[in-house]
Write a protein that holds these residues in place. Structure first.
Motif, PDB file in Angstrom:
ATOM      1  N   ASN A   1      25.167  40.182  33.772  1.00  0.00           N
ATOM      2  CA  ASN A   1      24.813  39.152  34.741  1.00  0.00           C
ATOM      3  C   ASN A   1      26.016  38.294  35.136  1.00  0.00           C
ATOM      4  N   ASN A   2      27.164  38.517  34.488  1.00  0.00           N
ATOM      5  CA  ASN A   2      28.394  37.836  34.873  1.00  0.00           C
ATOM      6  C   ASN A   2      29.030  38.632  36.008  1.00  0.00           C
ATOM      7  N   PRO A   3      29.270  37.984  37.169  1.00  0.00           N
ATOM      8  CA  PRO A   3      29.813  38.730  38.318  1.00  0.00           C
ATOM      9  C   PRO A   3      31.106  39.464  38.020  1.00  0.00           C
ATOM     10  N   PHE A   4      31.927  38.930  37.112  1.00  0.00           N
ATOM     11  CA  PHE A   4      33.178  39.605  36.769  1.00  0.00           C
ATOM     12  C   PHE A   4      32.896  40.982  36.188  1.00  0.00           C
ATOM     13  N   PHE A   5      31.977  41.046  35.205  1.00  0.00           N
ATOM     14  CA  PHE A   5      31.642  42.330  34.595  1.00  0.00           C
ATOM     15  C   PHE A   5      31.050  43.282  35.626  1.00  0.00           C
ATOM     16  N   THR A   6      30.223  42.750  36.524  1.00  0.00           N
ATOM     17  CA  THR A   6      29.604  43.582  37.551  1.00  0.00           C
ATOM     18  C   THR A   6      30.654  44.258  38.414  1.00  0.00           C
ATOM     19  N   GLU A   7      31.694  43.504  38.784  1.00  0.00           N
ATOM     20  CA  GLU A   7      32.739  44.072  39.632  1.00  0.00           C
ATOM     21  C   GLU A   7      33.585  45.091  38.874  1.00  0.00           C
ATOM     22  N   VAL A   8      33.831  44.850  37.597  1.00  0.00           N
ATOM     23  CA  VAL A   8      34.585  45.815  36.786  1.00  0.00           C
ATOM     24  C   VAL A   8      33.786  47.100  36.626  1.00  0.00           C
TER      25      VAL A   8
END
Length: 331
Positions: free
Chosen positions: A70-77
């Motif tokens: 749910n953290n956008p950073f992880f989603t983009e990675v």
């Protein structure tokens, strides 16, 4: 459902010949190849991925364990990892641990049972050794700072330097009363970014004040709560370094709720440069993590490890960069 035996019978060739044509594993004359492929097409034959994986002992599948999706950073990675998996004809199974050690153990066992060829790990809050404590006998690559020593390939981001860049950007704009909202300081990333903050202050001969260091969490709620503590400091800091963009977004909310404006009342810089940062009001200054490069290197490093398991383990260090936008005011 058609089988190789059916194809061999109709094409009047051996089953092994059919296998060689389908898998392109040995020379077969053009005449026989055409004959076999015509039958394959007529029967609408599709090779069994499971049967192939059992035979060649690979499933063309990679498992990815992350702390939180749910953290956008992880989603983009994750999006970058999936893109490069597709380019190499690999499937990706994503598993979320939510920072829970027991869930990490269970999800790892599930991925092993699914016979993944290798693992990518982004779980900087883990307190277990994958190779030792869990006896995982699979190639794996660590994509994040891992709190325990592992015999594995590692891809790190120079987070201390990133923290230094963020703080120096505020100092260069004339700020000397700078607060920092960190993530949980048990996490290496949070600790490293705090060290970068301290180094920038020391370099500028700005005294380190413990009340300006606010420990929180790498999420929106952590940013809201952390910013409430920052705004309660007297005199109020002129700037704040939020150690992730998600912290910065939460901080924006608190600043707005208290009737203040960015950057007129307080300047702010984040960390990660997720896509949403440029669309904030005002657009958020931040530290760019090379997310696409991280995904690409992670997949390529793991595939290299799968092919050559005895190679010496490597540690790769990615460099962050400063992205200046309108959330910082010069004094």
């Amino acid at each position: 459902m058609a089988t190789m035996k059916d194809i061999a019978r109709i094409a009047q060739v051996s089953t092994s010949t059919v296998s060689h044509v389908i898998n392109n594993s040995r020379f077969v004359s053009d005449e026989i190849r055409t004959k076999v492929l015509n039958v394959v097409q007529e029967l609408n034959y599709t090779p069994s991925a499971l049967a192939r994986s059992l035979k060649v002992k690979e499933t063309k599948t990679i498992g990815l364990l992350v702390t939180a999706t749910n953290n956008p950073f992880f989603t983009e990675v994750v999006s970058g990892v999936e893109q490069y998996c597709n380019q190499h004809n690999y499937n990706l199974i994503l598993s979320n641990t939510e920072g829970n050690t027991e869930r990490l153990r269970n999800n790892l066992q599930t991925l092993i049972q699914k016979q993944v060829d290798g693992l990518l790990l982004m779980c900087s809050d883990s307190r277990i050794q994958i190779g030792k404590d869990l006896n995982v006998n699979l190639p794996f690559v660590i994509m994040d700072w891992w709190p325990t020593e592992e015999s594995a390939d590692k891809i790190f981001e120079n987070s201390e330097y990133g923290g230094y860049l963020a703080t120096k950007a505020l100092i260069d704009k004339g700020h000397r009363h700078i607060a920092i909202i960190t993530g949980n300081l048990k996490k290496s990333l949070a600790h490293n970014r705090l060290n970068g903050y301290k180094r920038a202050l020391a370099e500028a001969n700005i005294p380190l004040r413990s009340e300006l260091i606010i420990e929180s969490h790498f999420d929106f709620e952590g940013g809201m709560v952390g910013m409430e503590k920052v705004l309660a400091i007297t005199p109020r800091p002129t700037a704040v370094f939020a150690c992730s963009d998600s912290i910065a977004f939460g901080a924006y909310q608190t600043i707005w709720r208290q009737g203040l404006t960015i950057p007129q009342d307080i300047s702010i810089i984040g960390y990660d440069n997720i896509t949403l940062a440029q669309y904030m009001s005002p657009p958020l200054s931040t530290i760019n993590q090379p997310k696409a490069e991280l995904g690409k290197l992670a997949v390529e490093t793991l595939l290299q490890r799968i092919k050559n398991p005895s190679e010496i383990h490597r540690t790769l260090l990615l460099q962050p960069e400063l992205i200046l936008r309108e959330s910082i005011q010069a004094l």
